[in-house]
Design an enzyme around this catalytic site. Structure first.
Site, PDB file in Angstrom:
ATOM      1  N   HIS A  13       0.874  -1.178   0.000  1.00 11.24           N
ATOM      2  CA  HIS A  13       0.000   0.000   0.000  1.00 11.24           C
ATOM      3  C   HIS A  13       0.907   1.222   0.000  1.00 11.24           C
ATOM      4  CE1 HIS A  13       0.813   0.445   4.345  1.00 11.24           C
ATOM      5  NE2 HIS A  13       0.789  -0.876   4.333  1.00 11.24           N
ATOM      6  N   GLY A  14       0.329   2.405   0.035  1.00  8.83           N
ATOM      7  CA  GLY A  14       1.110   3.637  -0.097  1.00  8.83           C
ATOM      8  C   GLY A  14       2.318   3.724   0.814  1.00  8.83           C
TER       9      GLY A  14
END
Length: 160
Positions: A13-14
């Protein structure tokens, strides 16, 4: 060579794609997860957050160990991401290429207690953590590279 293995329920994820990839500077990311191999949408979502300029492979835990055991992997800087401590243990029992494990992002579940920022462990998780230590792995808990980490041994001593 594996530069780091991260345990994170959200996988890629980010935060992982930006901060951890910037920190470890891998050539390749290996997502080793049995669940995501059964879900095409999950695989597509992971491919969408893959950082530019970094190769990525998505495999089952067993197939991921095969990738890491391939002699060609020795020439690469590989960042491994697994969903659970149990998967980290499974992977470490199938390959000796992992020496450092970072734990971050394990959601609260029944019987679990907060042991580090955003990390909740139950008795099974603590047993898996102990197994990683017994295997000689260096395990630390921290969400982002800029935080100071907490060692597995410290957590295990607090919750025995």
């Amino acid at each position: 060579m594996v530069v780091l293995c991260r345990v994170d329920e959200r996988l890629l994820h980010g935060q992982v794609a930006v901060t951890w990839v910037s920190q470890v500077q891998p050539d390749s990311i290996l997502i080793a997860d049995d669940e995501v191999m059964k879900n095409e949408m999950s695989r597509m979502a992971l491919k969408m957050v893959k950082p530019t300029g970094v190769n990525m492979a998505i495999r089952s835990v067993e197939d991921g160990a095969g990738v890491l055991n391939d002699p060609r992997a020795e020439k690469l800087r590989i960042f491994v991401v697994v969903r659970t401590l149990r998967d980290a243990v499974r992977l470490c029992e199938m390959t000796d290429t992992i020496t450092k494990i970072n734990v971050g992002g394990i959601k609260k579940k029944e019987g679990a207690r907060l042991v580090a920022a955003s990390v909740y462990l139950n008795d099974e998780d603590l047993a898996n953590l102990q197994r990683l230590v017994d295997l000689g792995k260096e395990v630390e808990f921290r969400m982002v590279p800029s935080e100071s980490g907490k060692k597995a041994e410290q957590i295990l001593s607090e919750y025995k």
